[in-house]
Design an enzyme around this catalytic site. Structure first.
Site, PDB file in Angstrom:
ATOM      1  N   MET A  30      75.914  -4.620  32.337  1.00 37.01           N
ATOM      2  CA  MET A  30      76.569  -3.368  31.966  1.00 37.01           C
ATOM      3  C   MET A  30      78.003  -3.645  31.517  1.00 37.01           C
ATOM      4  O   MET A  30      78.841  -2.735  31.458  1.00 37.01           O
ATOM      5  CB  MET A  30      76.535  -2.389  33.141  1.00 37.01           C
ATOM      6  CG  MET A  30      75.105  -2.016  33.529  1.00 37.01           C
ATOM      7  SD  MET A  30      74.957  -0.422  34.334  1.00 37.01           S
ATOM      8  CE  MET A  30      75.929  -0.698  35.805  1.00 37.01           C
ATOM      9  N   HIS A  34      82.511 -10.617  34.364  1.00 36.11           N
ATOM     10  CA  HIS A  34      83.306 -11.435  35.292  1.00 36.11           C
ATOM     11  C   HIS A  34      82.585 -12.761  35.518  1.00 36.11           C
ATOM     12  O   HIS A  34      81.572 -13.048  34.858  1.00 36.11           O
ATOM     13  CB  HIS A  34      83.554 -10.681  36.599  1.00 36.11           C
ATOM     14  CG  HIS A  34      82.310 -10.111  37.230  1.00 36.11           C
ATOM     15  ND1 HIS A  34      81.273 -10.901  37.684  1.00 36.11           N
ATOM     16  CD2 HIS A  34      81.923  -8.829  37.456  1.00 36.11           C
ATOM     17  CE1 HIS A  34      80.331 -10.133  38.186  1.00 36.11           C
ATOM     18  NE2 HIS A  34      80.675  -8.871  38.044  1.00 36.11           N
ATOM     19  N   HIS A  37      78.767 -12.755  35.958  1.00 38.60           N
ATOM     20  CA  HIS A  37      78.025 -12.706  34.695  1.00 38.60           C
ATOM     21  C   HIS A  37      78.086 -14.064  33.986  1.00 38.60           C
ATOM     22  O   HIS A  37      77.105 -14.504  33.374  1.00 38.60           O
ATOM     23  CB  HIS A  37      78.605 -11.646  33.757  1.00 38.60           C
ATOM     24  CG  HIS A  37      78.601 -10.250  34.309  1.00 38.60           C
ATOM     25  ND1 HIS A  37      79.754  -9.554  34.599  1.00 38.60           N
ATOM     26  CD2 HIS A  37      77.576  -9.410  34.611  1.00 38.60           C
ATOM     27  CE1 HIS A  37      79.449  -8.343  35.045  1.00 38.60           C
ATOM     28  NE2 HIS A  37      78.129  -8.231  35.068  1.00 38.60           N
ATOM     29  N   GLN A 148      71.601 -12.685  42.299  1.00 39.26           N
ATOM     30  CA  GLN A 148      71.117 -12.307  43.630  1.00 39.26           C
ATOM     31  C   GLN A 148      71.970 -11.179  44.220  1.00 39.26           C
ATOM     32  O   GLN A 148      71.566 -10.491  45.154  1.00 39.26           O
ATOM     33  CB  GLN A 148      71.152 -13.506  44.569  1.00 39.26           C
ATOM     34  CG  GLN A 148      70.439 -13.225  45.891  1.00 39.26           C
ATOM     35  CD  GLN A 148      70.834 -14.191  46.971  1.00 39.26           C
ATOM     36  OE1 GLN A 148      70.851 -15.397  46.739  1.00 39.26           O
ATOM     37  NE2 GLN A 148      71.153 -13.682  48.157  1.00 39.26           N
ATOM     38  N   LYS A 149      73.160 -10.983  43.650  1.00 39.89           N
ATOM     39  CA  LYS A 149      74.033  -9.896  44.089  1.00 39.89           C
ATOM     40  C   LYS A 149      73.238  -8.589  44.196  1.00 39.89           C
ATOM     41  O   LYS A 149      73.390  -7.835  45.149  1.00 39.89           O
ATOM     42  CB  LYS A 149      75.180  -9.768  43.085  1.00 39.89           C
ATOM     43  CG  LYS A 149      75.934  -8.496  43.096  1.00 39.89           C
ATOM     44  CD  LYS A 149      77.023  -8.535  44.119  1.00 39.89           C
ATOM     45  CE  LYS A 149      77.682  -7.184  44.298  1.00 39.89           C
ATOM     46  NZ  LYS A 149      77.672  -6.323  43.140  1.00 39.89           N
ATOM     47  N   ASP A 150      72.402  -8.333  43.199  1.00 34.37           N
ATOM     48  CA  ASP A 150      71.549  -7.143  43.213  1.00 34.37           C
ATOM     49  C   ASP A 150      70.138  -7.579  43.606  1.00 34.37           C
ATOM     50  O   ASP A 150      69.219  -7.613  42.778  1.00 34.37           O
ATOM     51  CB  ASP A 150      71.570  -6.489  41.838  1.00 34.37           C
ATOM     52  CG  ASP A 150      72.975  -6.065  41.436  1.00 34.37           C
ATOM     53  OD1 ASP A 150      73.347  -4.931  41.738  1.00 34.37           O
ATOM     54  OD2 ASP A 150      73.700  -6.902  40.862  1.00 34.37           O
ATOM     55  N   GLN A 153      67.242  -5.202  43.001  1.00 31.23           N
ATOM     56  CA  GLN A 153      66.978  -5.074  41.568  1.00 31.23           C
ATOM     57  C   GLN A 153      66.096  -6.226  41.089  1.00 31.23           C
ATOM     58  O   GLN A 153      65.134  -6.025  40.341  1.00 31.23           O
ATOM     59  CB  GLN A 153      68.313  -5.076  40.818  1.00 31.23           C
ATOM     60  CG  GLN A 153      68.189  -5.158  39.325  1.00 31.23           C
ATOM     61  CD  GLN A 153      69.537  -4.995  38.653  1.00 31.23           C
ATOM     62  OE1 GLN A 153      70.103  -3.910  38.634  1.00 31.23           O
ATOM     63  NE2 GLN A 153      70.067  -6.068  38.111  1.00 31.23           N
ATOM     64  N   SER A 186      81.925  -5.543  38.971  1.00 33.14           N
ATOM     65  CA  SER A 186      82.757  -4.757  38.051  1.00 33.14           C
ATOM     66  C   SER A 186      83.415  -3.603  38.804  1.00 33.14           C
ATOM     67  O   SER A 186      84.482  -3.136  38.427  1.00 33.14           O
ATOM     68  CB  SER A 186      81.900  -4.198  36.915  1.00 33.14           C
ATOM     69  OG  SER A 186      81.176  -5.245  36.283  1.00 33.14           O
TER      70      SER A 186
HETATM   71  P1  AMP Z   1      75.891  -5.566  36.157  1.00 33.43           P
HETATM   72  O1  AMP Z   1      76.709  -5.745  34.909  1.00 33.43           O
HETATM   73  O2  AMP Z   1      76.716  -5.273  37.366  1.00 33.43           O
HETATM   74  O3  AMP Z   1      74.727  -4.644  35.977  1.00 33.43           O
HETATM   75  O4  AMP Z   1      75.256  -6.988  36.464  1.00 33.43           O
HETATM   76  C1  AMP Z   1      74.533  -7.704  35.488  1.00 33.43           C
HETATM   77  C2  AMP Z   1      73.905  -8.898  36.135  1.00 33.43           C
HETATM   78  O5  AMP Z   1      74.915  -9.731  36.702  1.00 33.43           O
HETATM   79  C3  AMP Z   1      72.946  -8.537  37.289  1.00 33.43           C
HETATM   80  O6  AMP Z   1      71.818  -9.376  37.228  1.00 33.43           O
HETATM   81  C4  AMP Z   1      73.785  -8.813  38.502  1.00 33.43           C
HETATM   82  O7  AMP Z   1      73.018  -9.141  39.641  1.00 33.43           O
HETATM   83  C5  AMP Z   1      74.595 -10.004  38.049  1.00 33.43           C
HETATM   84  N1  AMP Z   1      75.822 -10.103  38.860  1.00 33.43           N
HETATM   85  C6  AMP Z   1      76.723  -9.134  39.110  1.00 33.43           C
HETATM   86  N2  AMP Z   1      77.661  -9.570  39.976  1.00 33.43           N
HETATM   87  C7  AMP Z   1      77.328 -10.849  40.295  1.00 33.43           C
HETATM   88  C8  AMP Z   1      77.888 -11.846  41.159  1.00 33.43           C
HETATM   89  N3  AMP Z   1      78.984 -11.619  41.872  1.00 33.43           N
HETATM   90  N4  AMP Z   1      77.265 -13.032  41.240  1.00 33.43           N
HETATM   91  C9  AMP Z   1      76.129 -13.266  40.525  1.00 33.43           C
HETATM   92  N5  AMP Z   1      75.552 -12.384  39.701  1.00 33.43           N
HETATM   93  C10 AMP Z   1      76.143 -11.186  39.588  1.00 33.43           C
END
Ligand code: AMP
Length: 280
Positions: A30, A34, A37, A148-150, A153, A186
């Site tokens: 999304m 960081h 990602h 793995q954070k999510d 999901q 984020s």
């Molecule tokens: P998001 O943009 O938050 O929807 O995340 C996009 C992808 O990045 C998802 O697969 C998240 O699990 C992964 N992600 C977000 N934060 C982290 C993190 N701290 N460490 C590893 N992967 C992450």
């Protein structure tokens, strides 16, 4: 690096890649990229001929009153970060492009979507599955990368890939953290200085659980209580859940064992943080 904003252009690019027999890796995000990602983008870069990062703040996975409107966005910074890790294409369609008038069909991940985060976010995983299925169809990757954070999901999406026989390999990358242990997100920018200081307790609580397990503790009650005791130090936030579950159906386990998932969510005002660990 190319920035593609329309579906016809994306499909045309994918057709050209397929014609050349290139292996495609997809990293769905999304945006507001960081280091978490970046770890996914780097993994995709290492294992594929071409890498697509999708940046799409997906309206269907946000509930009423959630942070869709104020979700942080910074396309210029995202472009620089994607370029820095040699991404080939940023795919950033508009909401109208993804959900045109008359859009009707959703993927329903059934019971899996009602547990853990799903309990307080009805419809969230339905939105996630729907958008990721669309992205997989549009980009047709051999490999897709998630964090793995999510954790929930990833499980829900892996289930969808299995149930629908989707020809994609799912990859789960470890959680990337700040130096003090806070999982990068984020949403961390929403935190006040005081909240940020207390947010480290999420990871500390999980570390205590990991240590108890490493010392031989197998009782769910004991570990649950130890986590709760640590989280009680979070005076500025409220604990939404602490769950100790199996890694496939997300149902409570009777004893801790390898692959048990310990997941938690804490709310600081309107900001919801999640973290988890998978026992080794
Ligand atoms: P998001 O943009 O938050 O929807 O995340 C996009 C992808 O990045 C998802 O697969 C998240 O699990 C992964 N992600 C977000 N934060 C982290 C993190 N701290 N460490 C590893 N992967 C992450």
């Amino acid at each position: 690096m190319r920035i593609i904003q329309t579906i016809p252009e994306m499909l045309q690019q994918v057709k050209a890649w397929r014609h050349e027999g290139l292996r495609v890796g997809l990293v769905p995000t999304m945006g507001y990229l960081h280091r978490g990602h970046a770890s996914l983008m780097k993994a995709a870069r290492a294992e594929n001929d071409v890498v697509v990062v999708s940046i799409f703040v997906n309206p269907t996975q946000f509930g009423p009153g959630e942070d869709f409107d104020r979700y942080p966005r910074d396309m210029d910074a995202d472009i620089r970060k994607a370029e820095a890790v040699d991404v080939d294409v940023i795919f950033s369609p508009s909401a109208e492009e993804m959900y045109p008038e008359g859009f009707l069909t959703y993927v329903d991940p059934a019971e899996l979507s009602t547990r853990l985060c799903g309990a307080s976010r009805p419809g969230h995983f339905r939105g996630v599955c729907t958008v990721v299925l669309k992205l997989l169809n549009l980009v047709q990757p051999e490999n897709a990368y998630f964090g793995q954070k999510d954790a929930q999901q990833f499980l829900v999406l892996s289930r969808m890939v299995q149930d629908f026989n989707l020809p994609v390999q799912m990859h789960r990358l470890p959680i990337v953290r700040e130096q003090d242990g806070l999982a990068l997100s984020s949403r961390n920018v929403y935190l006040s200085e005081e909240e940020r200081a207390q947010a480290v307790l999420l990871h500390q609580a999980l570390t205590i659980a990991e240590q108890l397990y490493a010392d031989g503790e197998r009782s769910v009650e004991v570990v649950h209580a130890a986590i709760q005791a640590e989280l009680r130090k979070i005076l500025l936030g409220t604990v939404e859940y602490v769950e100790i579950v199996d890694p496939v159906y997300l149902l409570p386990v009777e004893r801790l064992k390898p692959q048990t998932l310990i997941a938690l969510a804490v709310r600081f005002g309107a900001t919801r943080l999640i973290d988890n660990t998978i026992l080794e």
